[in-house]
Scaffold this motif. Sequence first.
Motif, short mmCIF file in Angstrom:
data_model
loop_
_atom_site.label_atom_id
_atom_site.label_comp_id
_atom_site.label_asym_id
_atom_site.label_seq_id
_atom_site.Cartn_x
_atom_site.Cartn_y
_atom_site.Cartn_z
N ALA A 41 -2.13 3.65 -4.44
CA ALA A 41 -2.23 2.23 -4.07
C ALA A 41 -1.52 1.98 -2.74
CB ALA A 41 -1.64 1.36 -5.17
N PHE A 42 -0.35 2.57 -2.58
CA PHE A 42 0.39 2.40 -1.32
C PHE A 42 -0.39 3.03 -0.16
CE2 PHE A 42 3.46 3.98 1.81
CZ PHE A 42 3.99 2.76 2.22
N LEU A 43 -0.89 4.25 -0.37
CA LEU A 43 -1.65 4.92 0.69
C LEU A 43 -2.95 4.17 1.01
CD1 LEU A 43 -1.17 8.70 -0.14
CD2 LEU A 43 -0.20 7.41 1.77
N GLY A 44 -3.55 3.56 0.00
CA GLY A 44 -4.74 2.75 0.25
C GLY A 44 -4.44 1.57 1.15
N ALA A 45 -3.29 0.94 0.93
CA ALA A 45 -2.88 -0.19 1.79
C ALA A 45 -2.55 0.29 3.19
CB ALA A 45 -1.69 -0.92 1.16
N VAL A 46 -1.88 1.43 3.29
CA VAL A 46 -1.58 1.99 4.62
C VAL A 46 -2.89 2.32 5.34
CG1 VAL A 46 -0.56 3.97 5.84
CG2 VAL A 46 0.71 2.87 4.00
N GLY A 47 -3.84 2.89 4.62
CA GLY A 47 -5.14 3.20 5.21
C GLY A 47 -5.84 1.95 5.73
N GLN A 48 -5.77 0.86 4.97
CA GLN A 48 -6.37 -0.40 5.43
C GLN A 48 -5.69 -0.90 6.70
OE1 GLN A 48 -6.23 -3.13 2.10
NE2 GLN A 48 -7.15 -1.62 0.74
N LEU A 98 -4.71 2.95 -15.47
CA LEU A 98 -4.55 3.34 -14.07
C LEU A 98 -5.21 2.41 -13.06
CD1 LEU A 98 -4.86 7.20 -14.46
CD2 LEU A 98 -2.78 5.82 -14.18
N TYR A 99 -6.42 1.96 -13.30
CA TYR A 99 -7.08 1.13 -12.30
C TYR A 99 -6.40 -0.21 -12.06
CZ TYR A 99 -10.67 4.25 -10.76
OH TYR A 99 -11.32 5.29 -10.17
N PRO A 100 -5.84 -0.85 -13.07
CA PRO A 100 -5.06 -2.06 -12.77
C PRO A 100 -3.85 -1.77 -11.87
CG PRO A 100 -5.67 -2.04 -15.07
CD PRO A 100 -6.06 -0.70 -14.52
N ILE A 101 -3.28 -0.59 -11.99
CA ILE A 101 -2.16 -0.22 -11.11
C ILE A 101 -2.65 -0.13 -9.67
CG2 ILE A 101 -0.55 1.65 -10.52
CD1 ILE A 101 -0.35 2.17 -13.57
N TYR A 102 -3.86 0.37 -9.49
CA TYR A 102 -4.41 0.47 -8.13
C TYR A 102 -4.61 -0.90 -7.51
CZ TYR A 102 -6.84 2.24 -4.10
OH TYR A 102 -7.19 2.53 -2.81
N ALA A 103 -4.72 -1.94 -8.34
CA ALA A 103 -4.84 -3.30 -7.81
C ALA A 103 -3.59 -3.71 -7.04
CB ALA A 103 -5.11 -4.29 -8.94
N SER A 104 -2.49 -2.99 -7.23
CA SER A 104 -1.28 -3.30 -6.46
C SER A 104 -1.47 -3.01 -4.98
CB SER A 104 -0.07 -2.54 -7.02
OG SER A 104 -0.17 -1.16 -6.76
N THR A 105 -2.59 -2.40 -4.60
CA THR A 105 -2.91 -2.21 -3.19
C THR A 105 -2.84 -3.53 -2.44
OG1 THR A 105 -4.33 -0.33 -3.70
CG2 THR A 105 -4.70 -1.39 -1.58
N PHE A 106 -3.29 -4.62 -3.08
CA PHE A 106 -3.26 -5.94 -2.44
C PHE A 106 -1.83 -6.37 -2.15
CE2 PHE A 106 -7.15 -5.98 -5.07
CZ PHE A 106 -8.08 -6.08 -4.05
N ILE A 107 -0.91 -6.05 -3.04
CA ILE A 107 0.50 -6.40 -2.83
C ILE A 107 1.07 -5.56 -1.69
CG2 ILE A 107 2.79 -6.42 -3.88
CD1 ILE A 107 1.32 -6.92 -6.59
N TRP A 108 0.81 -4.25 -1.72
CA TRP A 108 1.29 -3.37 -0.65
C TRP A 108 0.75 -3.82 0.71
CZ3 TRP A 108 5.35 -0.90 -1.90
CH2 TRP A 108 5.51 -0.29 -3.14
N ALA A 109 -0.54 -4.18 0.74
CA ALA A 109 -1.15 -4.61 2.01
C ALA A 109 -0.47 -5.86 2.54
CB ALA A 109 -2.65 -4.85 1.81
N ALA A 110 -0.15 -6.80 1.67
CA ALA A 110 0.53 -8.02 2.10
C ALA A 110 1.92 -7.69 2.64
CB ALA A 110 0.63 -9.01 0.94
N LEU A 111 2.63 -6.79 1.97
CA LEU A 111 3.97 -6.42 2.43
C LEU A 111 3.93 -5.68 3.77
CD1 LEU A 111 5.56 -5.38 -0.98
CD2 LEU A 111 5.97 -7.48 0.33
N ILE A 112 2.93 -4.82 3.94
CA ILE A 112 2.78 -4.11 5.22
C ILE A 112 2.44 -5.10 6.32
CG2 ILE A 112 1.30 -2.47 6.45
CD1 ILE A 112 1.21 -0.85 3.78
N ALA A 113 1.55 -6.05 6.05
CA ALA A 113 1.20 -7.07 7.05
C ALA A 113 2.41 -7.92 7.39
CB ALA A 113 0.06 -7.95 6.53
N TRP A 114 3.23 -8.25 6.41
CA TRP A 114 4.44 -9.02 6.65
C TRP A 114 5.40 -8.24 7.55
CZ3 TRP A 114 9.30 -7.57 4.52
CH2 TRP A 114 10.33 -8.47 4.77
N ARG A 115 5.58 -6.95 7.25
CA ARG A 115 6.55 -6.12 7.98
C ARG A 115 6.09 -5.79 9.39
NH1 ARG A 115 9.18 -3.77 10.99
NH2 ARG A 115 10.60 -2.07 10.68
N PHE A 116 4.82 -5.42 9.55
CA PHE A 116 4.36 -4.91 10.84
C PHE A 116 3.58 -5.91 11.69
CE2 PHE A 116 5.02 -1.08 8.31
CZ PHE A 116 5.87 -0.38 9.14
#
Length: 143
Positions: A41-48, A98-116
């Motif tokens: 999920a984290f790598l998916g957000a980084v990839g986005q 497992l797939y609901p855990i992958y939904a945390s990609t949206f949270i990671w993406a928001a945090l990455i957008a906030w940070r960078f």
Amino acid sequence: MATALSAKLAPADDEPAPQLGFPPVPAATPLTSIICFIVAAFLGAVGQFLYKSGAAAANSGWLSYLLNAKLAGGVACYIAVMVLFVAAFKQGGSLLVLYPIYASTFIWAALIAWRFEGATISPVNVLGMLVLIAGMFLLGWKS
């Protein structure tokens, strides 16, 4: 005839009765499978993020896409995501967990957008993240 048929359908005394219902209850999902999906999920957000920043850096020529390090990094992230998916499922991971855990990609993406990118995360966004987390928890709940 009915007696012979029922004798064939009934389990022998030493064998367990057949389980009815579909699908069978999955075994517990291993912690390593859960960790694989959290990392995926984290790598998916980084990839986005890399796709977005790479697209902004590319010009209109197709060569600028092929030679773009950020876009290549995004592709590498998504390849890693797929490898992690396979590893998690190989270890016996359940789709319901497992797939609901992958939904945390949206949270990671928001945090990455906030940070960078300096994106603002509003209280409503935080509420949405909490709802996602609650949904992940509830979907993985064993009744």
